[in-house]
Design an enzyme around this catalytic site. Structure first.
Site, mmCIF file in Angstrom:
data_model
loop_
_atom_site.group_PDB
_atom_site.id
_atom_site.type_symbol
_atom_site.label_atom_id
_atom_site.label_comp_id
_atom_site.label_asym_id
_atom_site.label_seq_id
_atom_site.Cartn_x
_atom_site.Cartn_y
_atom_site.Cartn_z
ATOM 1 N N TYR A 33 0.831 -1.207 0.000
ATOM 2 C CA TYR A 33 0.000 0.000 0.000
ATOM 3 C C TYR A 33 0.857 1.245 0.000
ATOM 4 C CZ TYR A 33 0.831 0.921 5.027
ATOM 5 O OH TYR A 33 1.405 1.226 6.230
ATOM 6 N N ARG A 52 8.269 4.316 -4.463
ATOM 7 C CA ARG A 52 8.302 3.229 -3.462
ATOM 8 C C ARG A 52 7.247 2.171 -3.773
ATOM 9 N NH1 ARG A 52 7.709 5.087 2.528
ATOM 10 N NH2 ARG A 52 5.574 5.396 1.808
ATOM 11 N N ARG A 100 -7.572 -20.714 -1.909
ATOM 12 C CA ARG A 100 -6.530 -20.557 -0.889
ATOM 13 C C ARG A 100 -5.440 -21.617 -1.018
ATOM 14 N NH1 ARG A 100 -4.998 -22.315 4.181
ATOM 15 N NH2 ARG A 100 -4.033 -20.709 5.467
ATOM 16 N N LYS A 147 6.414 -1.982 1.837
ATOM 17 C CA LYS A 147 5.256 -1.410 2.536
ATOM 18 C C LYS A 147 4.056 -2.350 2.398
ATOM 19 C CE LYS A 147 3.163 3.152 3.225
ATOM 20 N NZ LYS A 147 3.328 3.226 4.674
ATOM 21 N N GLU A 179 11.890 1.896 14.427
ATOM 22 C CA GLU A 179 11.045 3.015 14.010
ATOM 23 C C GLU A 179 9.809 3.006 14.887
ATOM 24 O OE1 GLU A 179 9.567 2.528 9.949
ATOM 25 O OE2 GLU A 179 9.596 0.346 10.155
#
Ligand code: PDD
Length: 284
Positions: A33, A52, A100, A147, A179
Site C-alpha cells: 500500500y 516506493r 486458498r 510497505k 522506528e
C-alpha cells in the site's frame, strides 16, 4: 457522505465496492500500500510514493496494475470525484484472488483499490502538544522496507500504547529503536545533531524521512544516519517522528519520561515548517 472509491478500473460508491473472499490480500496479507497526503488539492511527495510503490510491487513480484501516467491521473480523478482538497489518498495492490493455497499462480490479476480520507492535514492539534510513546519489542517480519499491509503488530502496539495512556510505540530490536508503529523515529542530540536510523530492511524507507534529512542538511544541521537506543532517545534534546500523515511530529514523553523540557522543541518545529513549505512548493 458516501465516498467514491476506485476498484479495478471502476468508480463505485464505497458501499458497492466488493472484493473476493479469496483475495490474497485478505487471506495472506499478500498486498502492498501507499498513503499520500493532499493539501489544497495537490499531491505531496507523489514521486517518492509512486517510486516506493513500484519497489514494493517488484519486491513481491506483483505486476503494476496500471501505467505510471494512469496512476497519476487516477490520483487526480479520485480527488475530483470526491471533491477532496485536504486529506489522504490510500491505495492498495494485492496479488489477486484464487483458491486458498500458500503457493500462488504467477498469472493472477492484481486487485487495485484506492480511497480518500478527508482531513485538515495542516491543522494537527498534536503538533502543539507533541505525543507520548512507549517502547516495545520489535515484533514485525524482517522485510520492513516493503510497505506491506501486514500491520497487525503495529495496530496492536498502538492499542497497547493507548491502554498505557500514550499515543504510539517505538519498536526496539537488539537494543536499538527501529522506528515507530507507522512512522520513522528521529532524535536531536544535546549537541544539536539529528540522528536517524540508517536504511536497511529493519525499517520502512520513509519518503518524509528522506526529505526531512535533506532539508536539515540544507539548513546546515549535522545529520547522522545510525541506530540509537531508547536511553539515547530519552536523553535527547528533542525526539520526533515523520510520516506522510504527520509530517514532523514532536515526541515529548518516552515510557512516561519527559524528553527535554517535555514540550515540543524548536528543531522539530522548524523542520516541520520547512518540510511543509518546501514540499508544498513541489506538490503536483
Ligand atoms: N505509514 N514507517 C512505517 C512503519 C510506516 O508505516 C510509515 C508510513 C512510515 C513513514 O513513511 P512515509 O514518510 O513514506 O509516510 C515509516 C503510513 C502513513 C500509514 O501506514 O498510514
Amino acid at each position: 457522505m458516501s465516498r467514491i472509491v476506485y476498484l479495478n478500473g471502476q468508480w463505485l460508491p464505497e458501499t458497492e465496492a466488493r472484493i473476493s473472499v479469496f483475495d490474497r490480500g485478505f487471506v495472506f496479507a499478500d498486498a502492498i500500500y501507499e498513503v499520500t497526503a493532499v493539501i489544497g488539492g495537490k499531491l505531496i511527495d507523489y514521486a517518492g510514493h509512486s517510486g516506493r510503490l513500484k519497489r514494493s510491487l517488484a519486491a513481491l513480484g506483483i505486476q503494476a496494475p496500471v501505467s505510471d501516467d494512469e496512476m497519476l491521473s487516477l490520483h487526480r480523478e479520485i480527488l475530483t470525484r470526491n471533491g477532496m482538497t485536504d486529506g489522504l489518498i490510500y491505495l492498495q495492490v494485492s496479488r489477486g484472488a484464487e483458491d486458498r493455497d500458500f503457493l500462488f499462480s504467477d498469472d493472477l490479476t492484481p486487485t487495485f483499490v484506492m480511497f480518500t480520507q478527508s482531513r485538515p492535514v495542516l491543522a494537527n492539534p498534536k503538533w502543539q502538544t507533541g505525543i507520548s510513546v512507549i517502547t516495545m519489542p520489535e515484533g514485525r517480519w524482517v522485510q520492513r522496507q516493503i510497505k506491506t499491509v501486514q500491520l497487525l503488530y503495529s495496530s496492536l502496539a498502538k492499542m497497547e500504547a493507548r491502554k498505557q495512556g500514550a499515543d504510539d510505540a517505538f519498536f526496539v530490536e537488539d537494543g536499538f529503536i527501529t522506528e515507530a508503529s507507522s512512522s520513522n523515529a528521529h532524535i536531536v542530540t544535546k549537541a544539536g545533531t539529528l540522528v536517524t536510523r540508517d536504511l536497511s530492511n529493519a525499517l520502512l524507507h520513509g519518503i518524509t524521512r528522506g526529505w526531512v534529512l535533506d532539508l536539515a542538511r540544507r539548513a546546515g544541521m549535522a545529520v547522522e544516519e545510525r541506530g540509537f537506543t531508547p536511553a539515547e532517545a530519552k536523553d535527547a534534546a528533542e525526539v520526533f517522528i515523520t510520516s506522510a500523515t504527520n509530517f514532523v511530529m514532536p515526541v515529548v514523553r518516552i515510557d512516561g519520561q519527559p524528553v527535554g523540557a517535555g514540550t515540543p522543541g524548536p528543531v522539530s518545529e522548524t523542520l516541520r515548517k520547512r518540510y511543509i513549505e518546501d514540499r508544498l512548493a513541489s506538490a503536483i
